[in-house]
Design an enzyme around this catalytic site. Structure first.
Site, short mmCIF file in Angstrom:
data_model
loop_
_atom_site.label_atom_id
_atom_site.label_comp_id
_atom_site.label_asym_id
_atom_site.label_seq_id
_atom_site.Cartn_x
_atom_site.Cartn_y
_atom_site.Cartn_z
N ARG A 25 47.22 47.65 40.96
CA ARG A 25 48.56 47.56 41.56
C ARG A 25 49.65 47.62 40.51
O ARG A 25 50.67 48.29 40.68
CB ARG A 25 48.67 46.27 42.39
CG ARG A 25 47.88 46.36 43.70
CD ARG A 25 47.65 44.99 44.32
NE ARG A 25 47.09 45.07 45.66
CZ ARG A 25 45.81 45.33 45.95
NH1 ARG A 25 44.94 45.55 44.97
NH2 ARG A 25 45.41 45.39 47.20
N ARG A 119 32.53 57.07 51.95
CA ARG A 119 33.20 55.88 52.52
C ARG A 119 34.29 56.36 53.49
O ARG A 119 34.87 57.42 53.31
CB ARG A 119 33.74 55.00 51.39
CG ARG A 119 32.60 54.38 50.57
CD ARG A 119 33.06 53.65 49.33
NE ARG A 119 33.84 52.47 49.61
CZ ARG A 119 34.43 51.73 48.66
NH1 ARG A 119 34.33 52.08 47.38
NH2 ARG A 119 35.11 50.66 48.98
N SER A 161 41.70 47.48 54.22
CA SER A 161 43.12 47.17 53.97
C SER A 161 43.71 48.15 52.96
O SER A 161 44.93 48.23 52.80
CB SER A 161 43.26 45.75 53.45
OG SER A 161 42.70 45.66 52.15
N GLN A 162 42.83 48.88 52.25
CA GLN A 162 43.33 49.79 51.21
C GLN A 162 44.21 50.90 51.80
O GLN A 162 45.09 51.42 51.12
CB GLN A 162 42.15 50.39 50.44
CG GLN A 162 41.42 49.32 49.62
CD GLN A 162 40.07 49.79 49.08
OE1 GLN A 162 39.58 50.85 49.45
NE2 GLN A 162 39.48 48.98 48.21
N SER A 188 40.80 41.51 55.44
CA SER A 188 41.24 41.67 54.03
C SER A 188 42.76 41.57 53.91
O SER A 188 43.36 42.19 53.03
CB SER A 188 40.76 43.01 53.43
OG SER A 188 39.39 42.97 53.16
N ASP A 302 34.44 40.83 49.00
CA ASP A 302 33.72 41.05 47.74
C ASP A 302 32.88 39.84 47.33
O ASP A 302 32.07 39.93 46.39
CB ASP A 302 34.70 41.45 46.62
CG ASP A 302 35.31 42.82 46.89
OD1 ASP A 302 34.87 43.49 47.85
OD2 ASP A 302 36.23 43.22 46.15
N LYS A 329 30.84 49.73 51.26
CA LYS A 329 31.33 49.61 49.86
C LYS A 329 30.50 50.56 48.99
O LYS A 329 30.00 51.55 49.48
CB LYS A 329 31.21 48.15 49.40
CG LYS A 329 31.96 47.16 50.28
CD LYS A 329 33.45 47.28 50.15
CE LYS A 329 34.17 46.20 50.95
NZ LYS A 329 35.60 46.46 51.04
N ARG A 376 28.57 44.72 42.15
CA ARG A 376 28.52 43.34 42.67
C ARG A 376 27.08 42.94 43.03
O ARG A 376 26.71 41.77 42.96
CB ARG A 376 29.46 43.16 43.85
CG ARG A 376 30.90 43.42 43.44
CD ARG A 376 31.96 42.76 44.26
NE ARG A 376 33.25 43.37 43.92
CZ ARG A 376 34.01 43.03 42.89
NH1 ARG A 376 33.67 42.04 42.11
NH2 ARG A 376 35.15 43.66 42.64
N LYS A 402 31.59 49.58 36.56
CA LYS A 402 32.63 49.92 37.54
C LYS A 402 33.76 48.90 37.51
O LYS A 402 34.94 49.25 37.61
CB LYS A 402 32.02 50.00 38.95
CG LYS A 402 33.02 50.45 40.01
CD LYS A 402 32.35 50.64 41.35
CE LYS A 402 33.27 51.31 42.35
NZ LYS A 402 34.32 50.45 42.88
O1 S3P Z 1 42.92 46.23 47.80
C1 S3P Z 1 42.02 45.92 47.02
O2 S3P Z 1 42.21 45.73 45.80
C2 S3P Z 1 40.65 45.73 47.58
C3 S3P Z 1 40.45 45.54 48.92
C4 S3P Z 1 39.14 45.20 49.52
O3 S3P Z 1 38.69 46.29 50.28
P1 S3P Z 1 38.83 46.38 51.89
O4 S3P Z 1 40.23 46.19 52.25
O5 S3P Z 1 38.33 47.77 52.15
O6 S3P Z 1 37.95 45.32 52.46
C5 S3P Z 1 38.10 44.87 48.46
O7 S3P Z 1 36.81 44.92 49.02
C6 S3P Z 1 38.18 45.82 47.28
O8 S3P Z 1 37.20 45.52 46.32
C7 S3P Z 1 39.52 45.72 46.61
C1 PEP Z 2 34.59 47.61 46.85
C2 PEP Z 2 35.11 47.50 45.64
O1 PEP Z 2 36.06 48.30 45.10
P1 PEP Z 2 36.66 49.66 45.68
O2 PEP Z 2 36.75 49.51 47.17
O3 PEP Z 2 37.97 49.79 45.01
O4 PEP Z 2 35.72 50.76 45.29
C3 PEP Z 2 34.69 46.38 44.76
O5 PEP Z 2 35.25 46.27 43.66
O6 PEP Z 2 33.79 45.62 45.13
#
Ligand code: S3P
Ligand code: PEP
Length: 421
Positions: A25, A119, A161-162, A188, A302, A329, A376, A402
């Protein structure tokens, strides 16, 4: 890479690495800002390198000096240096980039590897198509070539949430105002708070109109800001659980006022019965009798793999729910943890969005463990294996790069005995 673990017990202390989520971010906001930002305490995991490289392609100037980044933001969205943006295996990078790069109004293909392009991206496909814009998703890449428009967005809240964070970064830069409506369940959500917090530090605002609706004024400009990345609670979780199920541990480098959803690991451990002292910059975790619990992963997906390990060591039954996103994931983390923890003789079962783990009083692993190309999963298995006080081999252990390339160095600092082959 194989990790060969020898029997050992946890001891001593470590400094937790900087938050991956906050690093993505900060780098993105700095790369979009007027002026030069100084971002301190950056660790160069593969995911963060993908975000840095992508922001350079967008036209930001990024200079590295040790763990400090000097970032001069893009002058205009016409500076795009490449048509192909490689996001490696980082879901955050890809989903944060798509709306931002759309502002270039040019042919762009996002590529990646591992499971990244498998994904789900349908949330974006639907948004682009609804606006009459191209969005082509094939196994080799995602192709776009026009800018998203300001306006009303409706998104499913339980895929990732991404998508919401990606739109939040880009929409303030359009001339008109926008609204994002999230269809419940909104999972999330904690990550949206991290996005809003970082945007605000860089001078850009978005507001919750109600619990499920975000209002984003247009015509805003990110302003350069100096920022130090805080410690990563998602990574702290592995060592906090290790301390609780092995012989105690001290963890430094995090702030207890953090908004990271994965801070919940501290409450989860306390719920299991762990004894925890809060320090000025971290926690001291003492070993204690642990009892299985019901754990809601809605805001902290996570934590899934390491909470499975905690369940294996806690007496009775642990039930994990709201966990369906673990299946989308880097691996299907539910299937991966089932397969691997069964190798210890653990009784673990699942439904599409729950996991149930029975206490395993005598975990003995007689075959090699496998990392499923998932950082993880590798880190959770390292903790499970160390606490079993048995020798163990983890194949595919390089997946840690990663998010936490120095994981095994830290593992050794707290008593882990490991040879990397
Ligand atoms: O916004 C972020 O930094 C993240 C959001 C989460 O994903 P989801 O929103 O897909 O659950 C998390 O699992 C990922 O590792 C990082
Ligand atoms: C799911 C993860 O990251 P990303 O979704 O950014 O690949 C993670 O770091 O566990």
């Amino acid at each position: 890479m194989k990790a060969h673990l020898l029997p050992s017990k946890s001891t001593g202390s470590i400094h937790i690495p900087p938050s991956k989520s906050m690093s993505h971010r900060a780098i993105i906001c700095a790369a979009l800002a007027h002026g030069e930002s100084i971002i301190q305490n950056v660790a160069y995991s593969k995911d963060i390198l993908a975000t840095i490289e992508g922001m350079k392609q967008l036209g930001a100037s990024i200079r590295k000096d040790g763990s400090t980044l000097y970032i001069r933001g893009v002058q205009s969205f016409q500076q795009l240096a490449a048509k192909e943006i490689f996001c490696n295996e980082s879901g955050s990078t890809l989903r944060f980039f798509i709306p931002i790069f759309s502002l270039c109004n040019q042919d762009i293909t996002f590529t990646g590897q591992g499971r990244l392009l498998d994904r789900p991206q349908k949330v974006y496909a639907d948004i682009f198509h609804k606006q009459g814009l191209d969005f082509t998703h094939t196994p080799s890449g995602i192709h776009i070539h026009q800018s998203l428009q300001a306006g009303w967005y409706t998104l499913k809240g339980d895929v990732s949430s991404q998508f919401i964070s990606g739109l939040l970064f880009a929409l303030p830069l359009l001339t008109e105002d926008s609204t994002i409506h999230i269809e419940p369940p909104f999972e999330s959500r904690s990550y949206i708070d991290l996005t809003l917090e970082m945007m605000e530090r860089f001078g850009v605002k978005a507001y919750y109109h109600d619990e499920f609706t975000l209002y984003i004024p247009g015509n805003q400009q990110y302003q350069a800001c100096n920022y130090t990345i805080e410690g990563d609670y998602s990574q702290l979780a592995f060592f906090a659980v290790l301390g609780a199920i092995s012989d105690g541990i001290t963890l430094h480098g995090v702030t207890s006022s953090s908004k990271q959803g994965d801070k919940q690991i501290i409450d989860i451990l306390k719920q299991f019965g762990a004894l925890i002292d809060t320090l000025k910059d971290g926690y001291r975790i003492h070993p204690a009798k642990l009892i299985g619990q019901a754990i809601n992963l809605e805001n902290c997906p996570d934590l899934g793999p390491i909470v499975c390990v905690l369940g294996m060591y806690g007496e009775g039954t642990t039930h994990i729910y709201n966990a369906s996103r673990l299946r989308i994931k880097e691996s299907d983390r539910i299937a991966a943890m089932e397969e691997e923890l069964r190798k210890f003789g653990t009784n673990i079962t699942s439904t599409p969005d729950t996991i149930t783990i029975q206490h395993n009083p005598n975990p003995i692993c007689q075959t090699s463990l496998y990392g499923h190309n998932d950082h993880r999963v590798v880190m959770a298995l390292s903790v499970a294996a160390m606490a079993s006080c048995q020798e163990a081999i983890i194949e595919d252990a390089q997946a840690i790069e990663k998010s936490y390339p120095t994981f095994f160095e830290d593992f050794k600092k707290v008593g882990g005995k490991v040879d990397l082959l």
